[in-house]
Design a protein around this motif. Structure first.
Motif, PDB file in Angstrom:
ATOM      1  N   ARG A  88       7.141  -0.125   4.264  1.00  0.00           N
ATOM      2  CA  ARG A  88       7.093   0.190   2.843  1.00  0.00           C
ATOM      3  C   ARG A  88       6.134   1.353   2.615  1.00  0.00           C
ATOM      4  NH1 ARG A  88       8.274  -4.278  -0.970  1.00  0.00           N
ATOM      5  NH2 ARG A  88      10.245  -3.487  -0.253  1.00  0.00           N
ATOM      6  N   GLY A  90       5.569   2.419  -0.685  1.00  0.00           N
ATOM      7  CA  GLY A  90       5.152   2.319  -2.084  1.00  0.00           C
ATOM      8  C   GLY A  90       5.890   3.316  -2.963  1.00  0.00           C
ATOM      9  N   CYS A  91       5.176   3.973  -3.837  1.00  0.00           N
ATOM     10  CA  CYS A  91       5.781   4.968  -4.734  1.00  0.00           C
ATOM     11  C   CYS A  91       5.756   6.357  -4.113  1.00  0.00           C
ATOM     12  CB  CYS A  91       5.076   4.948  -6.089  1.00  0.00           C
ATOM     13  SG  CYS A  91       5.471   3.477  -7.060  1.00  0.00           S
ATOM     14  N   SER A 116       4.906  11.867  -3.896  1.00  0.00           N
ATOM     15  CA  SER A 116       4.347  10.659  -4.515  1.00  0.00           C
ATOM     16  C   SER A 116       4.643  10.649  -6.005  1.00  0.00           C
ATOM     17  CB  SER A 116       2.832  10.608  -4.301  1.00  0.00           C
ATOM     18  OG  SER A 116       2.546  10.446  -2.939  1.00  0.00           O
ATOM     19  N   PRO A 123       9.688   0.050  -4.902  1.00  0.00           N
ATOM     20  CA  PRO A 123       8.968   0.777  -3.849  1.00  0.00           C
ATOM     21  C   PRO A 123       9.935   1.364  -2.816  1.00  0.00           C
ATOM     22  CG  PRO A 123       8.151  -1.487  -4.042  1.00  0.00           C
ATOM     23  CD  PRO A 123       9.344  -1.368  -4.928  1.00  0.00           C
TER      24      PRO A 123
END
Length: 160
Positions: A88, A90-91, A116, A123
């Motif tokens: 993962r 995230g963003c 980002s 996510p």
């Protein structure tokens, strides 16, 4: 004297940072990369065509690229191994990945060419497969600080 201590302290902090960031793995080649949503987290080593077939049950898109020129299914497993990670991010959406190594973490994937976002509805995940010289992935290798997962899916086989 205090200037020397300050410089030494800064050097010690930078040295720790460098160790945690790891170093690029010599001879590593990115042979498959994807960024999206919903990838099952994995860190594994593929040492044979049977391992690639097992891994393809987990990631069909990786199986498709395995049939392409230079893909995982066309590798020489007498001289190299494949190291695969799904994780993962995230963003942060990654456009690529690098394979790195450190004493603390062993081999690990690091996202590259990233974008980002402050917020994201879901996510992002990344999937990277690297070809490495076989000696870089011995049976006791640690991947992201842990032993490798099995190449294929875990648990009971799905009924058809």
């Amino acid at each position: 004297m205090s200037g020397l201590l300050l410089v030494s302290g800064v050097w010690a902090v930078l040295g720790d940072s460098q160790r945690s960031l790891g170093v690029p793995v010599p001879g590593a080649e990115l042979v498959h990369f994807a960024s999206g949503h919903g990838y099952e987290p994995v860190r594994t080593v593929l040492r044979s065509r049977a391992d690639v077939a097992d891994f393809a049950q987990r990631y069909p898109a990786a199986a498709k690229s395995a049939r392409g020129p230079g893909g995982p299914g066309r590798r020489d497993f007498t001289t190299e191994a494949l190291v695969a990670f799904a994780w993962r991010t995230g963003c942060t959406r990654a456009g690529s990945a690098d394979l790195r190594s450190s004493e603390e973490r062993g081999l690990f994937a690091e996202p590259a060419d990233t974008t980002s976002y402050r917020k994201c509805a879901e996510p992002f995940d990344a999937l990277a497969v690297f070809a490495v010289p076989r000696e870089r992935a011995p049976h006791d290798v640690e991947l992201a600080g842990e032993p490798p997962d099995p190449p294929g899916p875990t648990g009971a086989p799905e009924e058809r």
